[in-house]
Design a protein around this motif. Structure first.
Motif, PDB file in Angstrom:
ATOM      1  N   HIS A 328       0.857  -1.182   0.000  1.00  0.00           N
ATOM      2  CA  HIS A 328       0.000   0.000   0.000  1.00  0.00           C
ATOM      3  C   HIS A 328       0.901   1.242   0.000  1.00  0.00           C
ATOM      4  CE1 HIS A 328      -3.503  -2.429   0.545  1.00  0.00           C
ATOM      5  NE2 HIS A 328      -3.107  -2.882   1.724  1.00  0.00           N
ATOM      6  N   SER A 329       0.546   2.233  -0.807  1.00  0.00           N
ATOM      7  CA  SER A 329       1.391   3.423  -0.940  1.00  0.00           C
ATOM      8  C   SER A 329       1.228   4.352   0.255  1.00  0.00           C
ATOM      9  CB  SER A 329       1.029   4.180  -2.216  1.00  0.00           C
ATOM     10  OG  SER A 329       1.263   3.392  -3.358  1.00  0.00           O
ATOM     11  N   TYR A 330       2.358   4.864   0.757  1.00  0.00           N
ATOM     12  CA  TYR A 330       2.323   5.891   1.794  1.00  0.00           C
ATOM     13  C   TYR A 330       1.734   7.172   1.231  1.00  0.00           C
ATOM     14  CZ  TYR A 330       5.044   3.450   5.384  1.00  0.00           C
ATOM     15  OH  TYR A 330       5.453   2.584   6.375  1.00  0.00           O
ATOM     16  N   ARG A 331       1.118   7.977   2.087  1.00  0.00           N
ATOM     17  CA  ARG A 331       0.480   9.224   1.672  1.00  0.00           C
ATOM     18  C   ARG A 331       1.437  10.399   1.856  1.00  0.00           C
ATOM     19  NH1 ARG A 331      -4.556   9.560   5.395  1.00  0.00           N
ATOM     20  NH2 ARG A 331      -3.031   8.658   6.840  1.00  0.00           N
ATOM     21  N   TYR A 332       1.501  11.241   0.792  1.00  0.00           N
ATOM     22  CA  TYR A 332       2.326  12.451   0.889  1.00  0.00           C
ATOM     23  C   TYR A 332       1.716  13.397   1.910  1.00  0.00           C
ATOM     24  CZ  TYR A 332       4.178  17.047  -0.360  1.00  0.00           C
ATOM     25  OH  TYR A 332       4.737  18.293  -0.320  1.00  0.00           O
ATOM     26  N   ASP A 333       2.528  13.864   2.842  1.00  0.00           N
ATOM     27  CA  ASP A 333       2.039  14.729   3.920  1.00  0.00           C
ATOM     28  C   ASP A 333       2.484  16.172   3.748  1.00  0.00           C
ATOM     29  OD1 ASP A 333       2.801  15.900   6.891  1.00  0.00           O
ATOM     30  OD2 ASP A 333       0.895  14.812   6.904  1.00  0.00           O
ATOM     31  N   SER A 334       3.792  16.403   3.598  1.00  0.00           N
ATOM     32  CA  SER A 334       4.294  17.777   3.547  1.00  0.00           C
ATOM     33  C   SER A 334       5.726  17.795   3.031  1.00  0.00           C
ATOM     34  CB  SER A 334       4.233  18.426   4.935  1.00  0.00           C
ATOM     35  OG  SER A 334       5.027  17.684   5.857  1.00  0.00           O
ATOM     36  N   TYR A 335       6.210  19.013   2.818  1.00  0.00           N
ATOM     37  CA  TYR A 335       7.594  19.209   2.381  1.00  0.00           C
ATOM     38  C   TYR A 335       8.275  20.180   3.316  1.00  0.00           C
ATOM     39  CZ  TYR A 335      11.567  20.841  -0.401  1.00  0.00           C
ATOM     40  OH  TYR A 335      12.820  21.180  -0.821  1.00  0.00           O
ATOM     41  N   ASP A 336       9.427  19.794   3.823  1.00  0.00           N
ATOM     42  CA  ASP A 336      10.211  20.636   4.719  1.00  0.00           C
ATOM     43  C   ASP A 336      11.303  21.316   3.900  1.00  0.00           C
ATOM     44  OD1 ASP A 336      11.814  21.803   6.640  1.00  0.00           O
ATOM     45  OD2 ASP A 336      11.676  20.132   8.049  1.00  0.00           O
ATOM     46  N   ALA A 337      11.091  22.606   3.578  1.00  0.00           N
ATOM     47  CA  ALA A 337      12.038  23.330   2.724  1.00  0.00           C
ATOM     48  C   ALA A 337      13.398  23.492   3.389  1.00  0.00           C
ATOM     49  CB  ALA A 337      11.458  24.696   2.362  1.00  0.00           C
ATOM     50  N   LYS A 343       7.840  14.314   3.355  1.00  0.00           N
ATOM     51  CA  LYS A 343       7.331  13.499   4.459  1.00  0.00           C
ATOM     52  C   LYS A 343       6.115  12.711   3.997  1.00  0.00           C
ATOM     53  CE  LYS A 343       5.289  13.837   9.102  1.00  0.00           C
ATOM     54  NZ  LYS A 343       4.811  14.762  10.162  1.00  0.00           N
ATOM     55  N   TYR A 344       6.160  11.391   4.232  1.00  0.00           N
ATOM     56  CA  TYR A 344       5.038  10.504   3.915  1.00  0.00           C
ATOM     57  C   TYR A 344       4.541   9.873   5.215  1.00  0.00           C
ATOM     58  CZ  TYR A 344       6.658  10.695  -0.959  1.00  0.00           C
ATOM     59  OH  TYR A 344       7.035  11.102  -2.205  1.00  0.00           O
ATOM     60  N   THR A 345       3.235   9.667   5.275  1.00  0.00           N
ATOM     61  CA  THR A 345       2.653   9.020   6.448  1.00  0.00           C
ATOM     62  C   THR A 345       2.039   7.673   6.064  1.00  0.00           C
ATOM     63  OG1 THR A 345       0.566  10.218   6.108  1.00  0.00           O
ATOM     64  CG2 THR A 345       2.172  11.196   7.615  1.00  0.00           C
ATOM     65  N   ARG A 346       1.779   6.877   7.082  1.00  0.00           N
ATOM     66  CA  ARG A 346       1.313   5.506   6.890  1.00  0.00           C
ATOM     67  C   ARG A 346       0.001   5.480   6.082  1.00  0.00           C
ATOM     68  NH1 ARG A 346       1.088   2.566  12.343  1.00  0.00           N
ATOM     69  NH2 ARG A 346       3.322   2.334  11.957  1.00  0.00           N
ATOM     70  N   PRO A 347      -0.180   4.511   5.167  1.00  0.00           N
ATOM     71  CA  PRO A 347      -1.405   4.417   4.364  1.00  0.00           C
ATOM     72  C   PRO A 347      -2.642   4.183   5.219  1.00  0.00           C
ATOM     73  CG  PRO A 347       0.336   3.001   3.482  1.00  0.00           C
ATOM     74  CD  PRO A 347       0.817   3.489   4.791  1.00  0.00           C
ATOM     75  N   LYS A 348      -3.810   4.624   4.696  1.00  0.00           N
ATOM     76  CA  LYS A 348      -5.065   4.413   5.402  1.00  0.00           C
ATOM     77  C   LYS A 348      -5.365   2.924   5.549  1.00  0.00           C
ATOM     78  CE  LYS A 348      -7.405   8.696   4.005  1.00  0.00           C
ATOM     79  NZ  LYS A 348      -8.570   9.258   3.261  1.00  0.00           N
ATOM     80  N   GLU A 349      -4.947   2.153   4.550  1.00  0.00           N
ATOM     81  CA  GLU A 349      -5.234   0.715   4.571  1.00  0.00           C
ATOM     82  C   GLU A 349      -4.536  -0.002   5.715  1.00  0.00           C
ATOM     83  OE1 GLU A 349      -5.574   2.232   0.375  1.00  0.00           O
ATOM     84  OE2 GLU A 349      -4.171   2.418   2.036  1.00  0.00           O
ATOM     85  N   CYS A 350      -3.533   0.646   6.314  1.00  0.00           N
ATOM     86  CA  CYS A 350      -2.772   0.004   7.391  1.00  0.00           C
ATOM     87  C   CYS A 350      -3.441   0.152   8.753  1.00  0.00           C
ATOM     88  CB  CYS A 350      -1.352   0.578   7.449  1.00  0.00           C
ATOM     89  SG  CYS A 350      -0.351   0.148   6.010  1.00  0.00           S
TER      90      CYS A 350
END
Length: 454
Positions: A328-337, A343-350
């Motif tokens: 299952h693909s991790y979800r893109y959360d944000s970018y730290d410039a 930053k990716y967070t755990r998939p909803k399916e998990c």
């Protein structure tokens, strides 16, 4: 593909519905022709007097493109028989109408000078100062331009000696590599790999662009190869304002990707007051050097990925987002410039998965974009933010359609690249002048409506 439309009280279609006199006045007022006059006017006081009205000749060239008059010969005929048109261009009834040769000499002088690019830049700065260009996203694309001259017959390549089969010896391989390096060193910069442009100056790149008509190739909507003889026009367009911020005219055989870095460097050096946050380009520009140039400019690269038969990477999906044990693909959360990190967070399916507490399935995944600038972009590929930005690329397609429909982009009739570039630069200038005229009229109408409502 969706079209990004600019909300306006007055657009190019409305401009063409005006009476010719009002339309010409609106566009002429947006162009400062004094630098052009300085180039084409007679310099010395000695010799035969010049009886040509250069300012009217320049305005008539602008009117020719606005009125879609196909040739200089037809322009002269119109000036002779249409007295209102002659007056609109600035000729007096007592003035002699210039000959084709007079126009040709004037265009030759313009071709030897960068004056049209200077006037283009001056107009863009004026539009920025008046608040009509506030873009933080640009779109880049190219279009083919057929030459009106008959294409020369294709030369047959001489038959080369059959290559020896089998692996080269160590000495032969070293000799071959040395020959390749020597050939690469003496090639013009636009025949080298795109990486060679990164450390070249804008002046060097602009002066080395090939201009002569050549055979070009492209794929149509059915995936078949289409050949044409002529040129290419390359454009960097403001995604919101739809002004042409930079353009490049080249031979038809120049790869689209090799025009991207000159356009980007032109934006960086000539329009430094514009803070460009994102650049949107199609898969034809998916080259590591272009990502590197955008990274140096601190501009986000929103470029469609061209896989090129590359194998899939285990543990990542087709957008290069990490995947869990169950893929299952991790979800893109944000970018730290600050740390240039996605930053990716755990998939909803998990959620509720028994492996969620295991070290095999981590909660947060971070990756630096410098790991691979081509694969890891900000915002991340496949994310909603990335798709929203990529849709804005349609603005450059709309501008190219306007240039072909209203500004004679498909009507370049000159045999030499230098003269063809003059008409191309004139079209660029006149399009932006028409946009500025529309924005000024729209602003005036808006202020009238506001005052009436008050």
């Amino acid at each position: 593909m969706p079209i990004i439309r600019q909300e306006s009280l007055f657009d190019l279609h409305d401009l063409y519905e005006l009476e010719p006199t009002h339309r010409f006045d609106a566009v002429f007022s947006a162009i400062d022709i004094n630098p052009i006059l300085a180039v084409v006017s007679k310099k010395a006081l000695y010799g035969a007097p010049v009886q040509l009205t250069y300012s009217a000749m320049i305005y008539s060239l602008v009117a020719r493109i606005l009125e879609r008059i196909p040739t200089i010969k037809d322009l002269i005929k119109r000036l002779k028989h249409d007295f209102m048109f002659r007056l609109d261009c600035g000729f007096l009834l007592s003035d002699a109408i210039p000959s084709e040769a007079s126009y040709s000499r004037m265009l030759s002088k313009i071709a030897e000078s960068p004056v049209l690019e200077q006037v283009q830049e001056q107009l863009i700065h004026q539009a920025i100062a008046e608040g009509f260009i506030t873009d933080d996203t640009i779109a880049i694309d190219a279009t083919h331009i057929e030459a009106r001259d008959q294409a020369p017959a294709k030369k047959e390549k001489p038959r080369s000696e059959p290559k020896k089969r089998g692996r080269k010896s160590k000495e032969e391989k070293e000799k071959w590599l040395q020959e390749q390096a020597e050939q690469e060193a003496v090639r013009p910069i636009f025949e080298k790999k795109i990486e060679a442009q990164l450390d070249a100056s804008l002046v060097e790149l602009r002066s080395a662009v090939p201009l002569d008509p050549k055979w070009g190739i492209k794929k149509n909507s059915e995936g078949k190869n289409i050949f044409w003889f002529g040129y290419k026009g390359h454009f960097a367009v403001g995604a919101k304002s739809q002004y042409i911020l930079q353009s490049l005219f080249s031979s038809g055989n120049l790869n689209d990707g090799k025009a991207a870095i000159p356009l980007l460097k032109g934006l960086q050096e000539r329009l430094f007051e514009l803070k460009i946050a994102f650049s949107t380009l199609d898969a034809g520009y998916d080259a590591p050097a272009i990502y590197e140039q955008l990274y140096r400019m601190k501009t986000g690269a929103v470029i469609a990925y061209n896989k090129r038969n590359e194998p899939n990477i285990e543990g990542f999906d087709h957008h290069f987002a990490p995947t869990c044990v169950r893929e299952h693909s991790y979800r893109y959360d944000s970018y730290d410039a600050r740390y240039e990190t996605l930053k990716y967070t755990r998939p909803k399916e998990c959620k509720g998965c028994p492996l969620a507490q295991d070290t095999l399935c981590q909660k947060v995944y971070k990756v630096k974009i410098t790991t691979d600038l081509r694969r890891y972009t900000s915002p991340a590929r496949g994310s909603k933010a990335w798709k929203t930005l990529y849709k804005q690329r349609s603005s450059v397609e709309r501008v190219i359609a306007y240039l072909k429909e209203f500004f004679q982009l498909n009507n370049i009739r000159y045999r030499t690249g230098k003269r063809a570039k003059v008409q191309f630069d004139l079209m660029h200038l006149i399009y932006n002048a028409a946009k500025l005229a529309c924005d000024r009229i729209a602003k005036s109408l808006s202020s009238k409506q506001t005052s009436q409502a008050a």
